[in-house]
Design an enzyme around this catalytic site. Sequence first.
Site, mmCIF file in Angstrom:
data_model
loop_
_atom_site.group_PDB
_atom_site.id
_atom_site.type_symbol
_atom_site.label_atom_id
_atom_site.label_comp_id
_atom_site.label_asym_id
_atom_site.label_seq_id
_atom_site.Cartn_x
_atom_site.Cartn_y
_atom_site.Cartn_z
ATOM 1 N N THR A 432 -27.470 83.825 139.001
ATOM 2 C CA THR A 432 -27.279 82.654 139.864
ATOM 3 C C THR A 432 -27.341 82.999 141.355
ATOM 4 O O THR A 432 -27.352 84.162 141.724
ATOM 5 C CB THR A 432 -25.921 81.972 139.526
ATOM 6 O OG1 THR A 432 -25.840 81.779 138.147
ATOM 7 C CG2 THR A 432 -25.687 80.686 140.230
ATOM 8 N N THR A 450 -28.940 77.914 139.604
ATOM 9 C CA THR A 450 -29.108 78.989 138.633
ATOM 10 C C THR A 450 -30.250 78.707 137.662
ATOM 11 O O THR A 450 -30.682 77.556 137.529
ATOM 12 C CB THR A 450 -27.799 79.145 137.813
ATOM 13 O OG1 THR A 450 -27.881 80.294 136.986
ATOM 14 C CG2 THR A 450 -27.530 77.936 136.940
ATOM 15 N N ASP A 474 -25.054 78.799 127.496
ATOM 16 C CA ASP A 474 -23.683 78.614 128.000
ATOM 17 C C ASP A 474 -22.839 77.779 127.030
ATOM 18 O O ASP A 474 -21.624 77.670 127.208
ATOM 19 C CB ASP A 474 -23.688 77.949 129.386
ATOM 20 C CG ASP A 474 -23.793 78.971 130.514
ATOM 21 O OD1 ASP A 474 -23.851 80.176 130.226
ATOM 22 O OD2 ASP A 474 -23.822 78.562 131.687
ATOM 23 N N SER A 498 -20.158 74.960 132.611
ATOM 24 C CA SER A 498 -20.516 75.944 133.632
ATOM 25 C C SER A 498 -19.257 76.525 134.271
ATOM 26 O O SER A 498 -18.162 75.979 134.134
ATOM 27 C CB SER A 498 -21.358 75.269 134.712
ATOM 28 O OG SER A 498 -21.537 76.145 135.809
ATOM 29 N N GLY A 519 -22.406 84.821 139.356
ATOM 30 C CA GLY A 519 -21.600 85.748 138.553
ATOM 31 C C GLY A 519 -21.048 85.210 137.249
ATOM 32 O O GLY A 519 -20.046 85.734 136.768
#
Length: 621
Positions: A432, A450, A474, A498, A519
């Site tokens: 990202t 990202t 994710d 997220s 991160g």
Amino acid sequence: MSASSKFLAVGLAGVLGVTGAVLGGVPAAAHDGRHDGGRGSPVTAELPKVPTMTGSGGAVSSVDPLASQVGIDVLERGGNAADAAVAMAATLGVTEPYSAGIGGGGFFVHYDARTGEVSTIDGRETAPATYTEDEFVGTDGEPLDFETVVRSGKAVGVPGTLATWEVAAEEFGTMDLHRLLRPAERIAHRGFVVDENFQKQTAENAEKFRLFPESAELFLRDGEAPEVGTVFRNRDLARTYHTIRHRGTEAFYEGSIAAAIVDESREPTTAEGVDVLGGEMTAEDISSYEAVPGEPTHTDYRGLDVYGMGLPSSGGITVAETLNLLEAYDERTGTGLSEVSETQYLHRFAEATATAFADRNRWIGDVEGVEGVEGVPVEELTSQEFADERACLFDPAAAQDRPIPFGEPDGDYAECGTSGARQPEPAGGVSTTHLNVADRWGNVVSYTLTIEQTGGSGITVPDHGFLLNNELTDFNFAPLTPGVPDPNLPGPGKKPRSSMSPTIVLKDGEPWMSVGTPGGATIITTVGQIITGHVDRDLALVDAVAAPRLSSRNGASAGADLGLAESATGAELGALGHELTDLEWIGNASAIRILGHDRFVAAAETERGFGGSAMVVRPER
Ligand code: GLU
């Protein structure tokens, strides 16, 4: 370091190419994209990375000096913070193509000086309409292999970045995308000089890119990463930006680009003998995509108003709970965070983040409107009362056993309460990019974008020069704990949870700070640590950005970087019961402090990612 003469000399004309003059050293070798034909166009100037700058006229910070320079150029030409942010993000799509781009998504937080309001744009990728809860479970009933899904069409969500730019430009900006994408198009066309970061990220992705001939051809030279100092051009992306500039975002969401995305994600073009999973995205999934304007999360921290990104990000909520817990620990111990030792500060911080992550993992996901699933109790999770209840588990002399049980944000709080249920840490990536802009009128943008992992899915859209995201990894592939509802399972049109945490802080109703970082799940801990480092630990902004990180996310072990694990403080944390894992870098943050009307300190990395880039329009000498 103040703005160097090289920086000033290159300035606007060089980057925007308005005059056609492009300055800078001629690199040793140029990689010309396959359509280039070696015409030898001038190269975009190479700019130095300056990690902090103080001054007026507007400020920007990001990981990349070209993106920062483009932002400054837009501000100098009368653009506002939203204009500059969009132009910077488009540039990062060229120069940081493994972290962000029009194949991905992100979250835009905006402070409007005219109304005094903070608002957000949710540009998160969505799952195809056909995805079900067990989309990532194999025929054997086991979750699919994570890495196999990453490098596949199945991980690709409908991209939201371009729609975000359009909403930002229309709602908050003064310039259109035709103008705002021009600098990025030029840089893609002319090329930029490969630096250590680009080289490293390409090398780390080389194996993935070799699976997909289009990516190998675009990003690799004879199968390997390009050398530092050579020139990287992306004429395909320049043409894609050109098309969008002239034909509008419809070209992306409905036209030829949409068709190319759908085709490639459903049936990725692979190298001989390579087989990857296909996705299920349809033309309708992409044409119905909308970036969604919304409200930020909010908490009060020591009299500051901290605004973050709401659902489907867990960032704003989890940063808020962390800060509320730290205030509650002050109360319980009778000692403020600013008064304790470095070890005790980090101990408190780790206990707070691990507790907040226990609650995040149980309660946060994109579940609004999902039948039979309770909504996310955002108000409760960000309330001081809930944090006060959760703080009862804190012991200044010992770390709590991990995983810490999640709490019950039900509005009914006692001296001490917990569900008693413990959950493991979910999987996550580390990629990202983030940018900040503050303009001279007082508007502020904090924007994190990202394509999920560095290099995303590894799939480049043929002839279009951009990577597709792997954001759908994710989602949790299977419930975190059997029998406990998991709000982050896949679903039709659903957005994966997220951690991105673009944050704007106000003081007395005026903008005070913007901060964010890449991160993965460590984004939340990094943003929390920068805020507390600056607010409570008396660190200058650039030092708060640079400080060694501690990232405790309720796993058995906490991540630590820049030697923290081996330091005396690390040993003292170990004695308190914290297990630390040494990591190379956690995040690559940037921030801006607004010192008053039209006076700013911009700050970027000095330690990680080979440094970042902070600039102001008029530096103070
Ligand atoms: N996909 C991650 C998130 O939304 C961001 C990517 C990363 O930094 O790993 O939280």
